[in-house]
Write a protein that holds these residues in place. Structure first.
Motif, PDB file in Angstrom:
ATOM      1  N   HIS A  93       0.842  -1.198   0.000  1.00  0.00           N
ATOM      2  CA  HIS A  93       0.000   0.000   0.000  1.00  0.00           C
ATOM      3  C   HIS A  93       0.884   1.258   0.000  1.00  0.00           C
TER       4      HIS A  93
ATOM      5  N   CYS B 106       4.596   4.478  -6.456  1.00  0.00           N
ATOM      6  CA  CYS B 106       3.322   5.152  -6.757  1.00  0.00           C
ATOM      7  C   CYS B 106       3.465   6.554  -7.350  1.00  0.00           C
ATOM      8  N   LYS B 107       4.686   7.014  -7.577  1.00  0.00           N
ATOM      9  CA  LYS B 107       4.902   8.353  -8.123  1.00  0.00           C
ATOM     10  C   LYS B 107       5.880   8.274  -9.291  1.00  0.00           C
TER      11      LYS B 107
ATOM     12  N   TYR C  78       2.949   6.725   1.583  1.00  0.00           N
ATOM     13  CA  TYR C  78       3.330   8.040   1.083  1.00  0.00           C
ATOM     14  C   TYR C  78       2.530   9.136   1.789  1.00  0.00           C
ATOM     15  N   ALA C  79       1.223   8.945   1.884  1.00  0.00           N
ATOM     16  CA  ALA C  79       0.362   9.949   2.522  1.00  0.00           C
ATOM     17  C   ALA C  79       0.705  10.111   3.999  1.00  0.00           C
TER      18      ALA C  79
ATOM     19  N   ASN D 166       0.619   4.070  -1.531  1.00  0.00           N
ATOM     20  CA  ASN D 166      -0.088   5.353  -1.450  1.00  0.00           C
ATOM     21  C   ASN D 166      -0.374   5.737   0.001  1.00  0.00           C
ATOM     22  N   GLN D 167      -0.752   4.748   0.824  1.00  0.00           N
ATOM     23  CA  GLN D 167      -1.000   5.018   2.246  1.00  0.00           C
ATOM     24  C   GLN D 167       0.308   5.376   2.950  1.00  0.00           C
TER      25      GLN D 167
END
Length: 151
Positions: A45, A119-120, A50-51, A47-48
């Motif tokens: 995960h 994710c980037k 990263y956030a 994205n999680q």
């Protein structure tokens, strides 16, 4: 940590979120948040992860851009190399980073770079690595500096 090491990620995540809610100050929450980011990465995960890193870095006073241009990164890389050439040979590796907040910032940038890899765009990874290296070159070496130099 026991739930994480036994791959009981859901249980570990709930426990860490409880710790983060009950802890009184951000410094007390940082180890739990970092382990939570590690769990997000292990579960696939990014994205999680990263956030979460972005949120923590913002709370630590960092300005984390949503995106950066390739031109920005293209300027950062030679600047980082220039900074390195200025301190190389000056016993830079002997200068220990005394500020634990900066050490935590580098640690979360490192995790953010790992998450960004999945994710980037690739230039975002280079941006975060340059940030970590520049901070170490300016403020001294911490336990996360070698990882920054190898990324």
């Amino acid at each position: 940590r026991a739930a994480n090491s036994s791959c009981q990620y859901d249980e570990a995540e709930l426990t860490l979120q409880r710790i983060c809610k009950r802890a009184r100050c951000l410094q007390d929450k940082l180890p739990a948040y970092f382990l939570l980011v590690t769990i997000f990465l292990a579960q696939g995960h990014p994205n999680q992860a990263y956030a979460t890193c972005s949120s923590i870095l913002t709370q630590l006073g960092e300005s984390v851009p949503e995106t950066v241009t390739t031109e920005t990164v293209g300027d950062m890389i030679p600047e980082t190399l220039r900074m390195y050439s200025e301190v190389y040979g000056d016993d830079w590796l002997g200068q220990k980073m005394e500020d634990t907040t900066l050490s935590n910032i580098i640690k979360f940038y490192s995790a953010m770079a790992s998450a960004a890899y999945f994710c980037k765009p690739s230039h975002m990874v280079a941006y975060f690595v340059c940030k970590m290296v520049q901070m170490s070159l300016q403020k001294g070496v911490c336990q996360y500096t070698p990882l920054a130099l190898m990324q």
